[in-house]
Structure formats: structure tokens, C-alpha cells
Design an enzyme around this catalytic site. Sequence first.
Site, PDB file in Angstrom:
ATOM      1  N   LYS A  39       0.748  -1.332   0.004  1.00  0.00           N
ATOM      2  CA  LYS A  39      -0.009   0.029  -0.139  1.00  0.00           C
ATOM      3  C   LYS A  39       1.001   1.189  -0.254  1.00  0.00           C
ATOM      4  CE  LYS A  39      -2.824  -2.528   3.351  1.00  0.00           C
ATOM      5  NZ  LYS A  39      -3.149  -2.409   4.763  1.00  0.00           N
TER       6      LYS A  39
ATOM      7  N   GLU B 171       7.128   2.198  -6.368  1.00  0.00           N
ATOM      8  CA  GLU B 171       7.492   1.663  -4.978  1.00  0.00           C
ATOM      9  C   GLU B 171       7.545   2.973  -4.232  1.00  0.00           C
ATOM     10  OE1 GLU B 171       6.921  -0.061  -2.913  1.00  0.00           O
ATOM     11  OE2 GLU B 171       8.340  -1.935  -3.045  1.00  0.00           O
ATOM     12  N   ASP B 172       7.240   2.705  -2.801  1.00  0.00           N
ATOM     13  CA  ASP B 172       7.357   3.691  -1.825  1.00  0.00           C
ATOM     14  C   ASP B 172       9.068   3.898  -1.558  1.00  0.00           C
ATOM     15  OD1 ASP B 172       7.647   1.095  -0.734  1.00  0.00           O
ATOM     16  OD2 ASP B 172       6.366   1.703   0.916  1.00  0.00           O
TER      17      ASP B 172
ATOM     18  N   ASP C  91      14.674  -0.869  -0.098  1.00  0.00           N
ATOM     19  CA  ASP C  91      15.392  -1.129   1.128  1.00  0.00           C
ATOM     20  C   ASP C  91      16.463  -2.345   0.842  1.00  0.00           C
ATOM     21  OD1 ASP C  91      15.827  -0.905   3.934  1.00  0.00           O
ATOM     22  OD2 ASP C  91      14.463  -2.508   4.364  1.00  0.00           O
TER      23      ASP C  91
ATOM     24  N   PHE D 138      14.464   4.365  10.137  1.00  0.00           N
ATOM     25  CA  PHE D 138      13.145   3.903   9.678  1.00  0.00           C
ATOM     26  C   PHE D 138      12.404   5.179   9.555  1.00  0.00           C
ATOM     27  CE2 PHE D 138       8.967   2.222  10.254  1.00  0.00           C
ATOM     28  CZ  PHE D 138       8.982   1.116   9.433  1.00  0.00           C
TER      29      PHE D 138
ATOM     30  N   ASP E 270       4.353   3.165   6.295  1.00  0.00           N
ATOM     31  CA  ASP E 270       3.698   2.681   7.702  1.00  0.00           C
ATOM     32  C   ASP E 270       4.604   2.394   8.853  1.00  0.00           C
ATOM     33  OD1 ASP E 270       3.741   0.278   6.568  1.00  0.00           O
ATOM     34  OD2 ASP E 270       2.688  -0.474   8.273  1.00  0.00           O
TER      35      ASP E 270
ATOM     36  N   ARG F 156       0.577   6.436   7.541  1.00  0.00           N
ATOM     37  CA  ARG F 156       0.407   6.497   6.088  1.00  0.00           C
ATOM     38  C   ARG F 156       0.220   8.056   5.590  1.00  0.00           C
ATOM     39  NH1 ARG F 156       1.423   1.461   3.895  1.00  0.00           N
ATOM     40  NH2 ARG F 156       0.746  -0.350   4.937  1.00  0.00           N
TER      41      ARG F 156
HETATM   42  P1  IMP Z   1      13.001  -4.450   0.284  1.00  0.00           P
HETATM   43  O1  IMP Z   1      13.392  -3.468  -0.573  1.00  0.00           O
HETATM   44  O2  IMP Z   1      12.368  -5.791  -0.281  1.00  0.00           O
HETATM   45  O3  IMP Z   1      13.615  -4.677   1.739  1.00  0.00           O
HETATM   46  O4  IMP Z   1      11.482  -3.825   0.961  1.00  0.00           O
HETATM   47  C1  IMP Z   1      11.022  -2.741   0.727  1.00  0.00           C
HETATM   48  C2  IMP Z   1       9.641  -2.472   1.389  1.00  0.00           C
HETATM   49  O5  IMP Z   1       9.927  -2.613   2.992  1.00  0.00           O
HETATM   50  C3  IMP Z   1       8.949  -1.216   1.054  1.00  0.00           C
HETATM   51  O6  IMP Z   1       8.125  -1.319   0.124  1.00  0.00           O
HETATM   52  C4  IMP Z   1       8.438  -0.946   2.487  1.00  0.00           C
HETATM   53  O7  IMP Z   1       7.131  -1.515   2.713  1.00  0.00           O
HETATM   54  C5  IMP Z   1       9.186  -1.669   3.573  1.00  0.00           C
HETATM   55  N1  IMP Z   1      10.320  -0.631   4.071  1.00  0.00           N
HETATM   56  C6  IMP Z   1      11.661  -0.426   3.950  1.00  0.00           C
HETATM   57  N2  IMP Z   1      12.104   0.461   4.898  1.00  0.00           N
HETATM   58  C7  IMP Z   1      11.036   0.942   5.325  1.00  0.00           C
HETATM   59  C8  IMP Z   1      10.811   2.483   6.137  1.00  0.00           C
HETATM   60  O8  IMP Z   1      12.010   2.857   6.492  1.00  0.00           O
HETATM   61  N3  IMP Z   1       9.700   2.584   6.649  1.00  0.00           N
HETATM   62  C9  IMP Z   1       8.429   2.019   6.242  1.00  0.00           C
HETATM   63  N4  IMP Z   1       8.531   0.860   5.467  1.00  0.00           N
HETATM   64  C10 IMP Z   1       9.756   0.606   5.011  1.00  0.00           C
HETATM   65 MG    MG Z   2       6.000  -1.552   0.088  1.00  0.00          MG
END
Ligand code: IMP
Ligand code: MG
Length: 178
Positions: free
Chosen positions: A42, A98-99, A102, A151, A158, A164
Amino acid sequence: MTDPKLRVLITAEQIQTRIRELGEQISRDFPDGKLHFICILKGAIFFMTDLARAMKRDVSLDFMGISTYGRGKTSSGEVKVTKDLDISLEGTDVVIIEDIVDSGVTLNYLLHVLEQRRPRSIRIAALLDKPERRLRPVHVNYVGFAIPDQFVVGYGLDYAERYRNLDEICIVEESASA
Ligand code: IMP
Ligand code: MG
């Protein structure tokens, strides 16, 4: 349970200015043909709706739900599609919205899944990037802001489903479980 302290990292105005720039850049990069945005639910909802309205051309929109298991424990986090697309990707230029990137596990997996659906091209737009955290290589074509390994919440992101709807990005300074 006390509420965590939030500190503003990126203001609403900075977000909107950057999104207007990205909208112009993506519009220039795809002057014609079918262009399709895929919002990863989301966290990317506000980013996609603002970016789509910053576009100087027509763009179609779809949504995908993803859940990730095992992140943080292993480097091979398992990813599952929880809501699939409604619209075919065949012959379209696709931008995954994508938001935040990470570890890169989610996008690395998603790229493999979507490439099998024969789009003309696939690119990635992420509002935020935490490059220090990368476990899997992912090339992010359009980055809003690179941020340090902290974070963050707000503007779609969220903390246990809270915050959010903030219009700015904030760093969470204390744990709510403290
Ligand atoms: P990754 O790149 O597969 O580790 O995952 C990315 C997802 O982890 C994002 O789409 C977010 O949903 C979540 N995420 C990673 N870092 C944060 C943060 O600092 N705050 C909130 N959600 C995060
Ligand atoms: Mg996400």
C-alpha cells in the site's frame, strides 16, 4: 504504550517539487507508446497518484499487492503476490512505482515475475532509496530521494499501519513498544 517521536526528514513541499520533476523526466523518456504504472500496495499509493498527475501524457494505472517473509533474518526473503494485476503488460512500457527500496528483495523478485509477462520495457520509480541496506542488486531508474539507514513513515509509509496519511516523510525516533 507511548507514541514514537517523529522528526520531519522531507517536507510535503520538497516531495511535491521532486515528484513534478520526476513526472517531467518520465514523460520525456516515454514520448509515445503505451505507458503503464504499477503501484505496489500500500506504501506507494500517494506517490503513484501524485506522479501520475505530474505526467505530461496519458498513463494507465494498475495495482499489485506483495508480502515479504523472512526479511531481516535471511538474505533470501520469500516474496508472495497477494493481489495480481488486472491489465495485460504485453507490448507496454511499464514503470513499477514503489515507496522505498530497502534490501531490494521485493523489487528483485517482482522484476523476474513481470519480465515473464512480455512488457516492451520495465523501469522502476521509487520515492525513497536506502542504498546502504541493499542485499539484492536492483537498478532504480527514478529515485525521489536517497536517505540514510533510518526507519521512516508518512506519505504512504507505515509503522504497524500507522502514519501513512502524513503528507511529509518523518524519521521514527523512539519505539512505540518502549
Ligand atoms: P525491500 O526492498 O524488499 O527490503 O522492501 C521494501 C519494503 O519494505 C518497502 O516497500 C516498505 O514496505 C518496507 N520498508 C522498508 N524500509 C521502510 C521504512 O523505513 N519505513 C517503512 N517501510 C519500510
Ligand atoms: Mg512496500
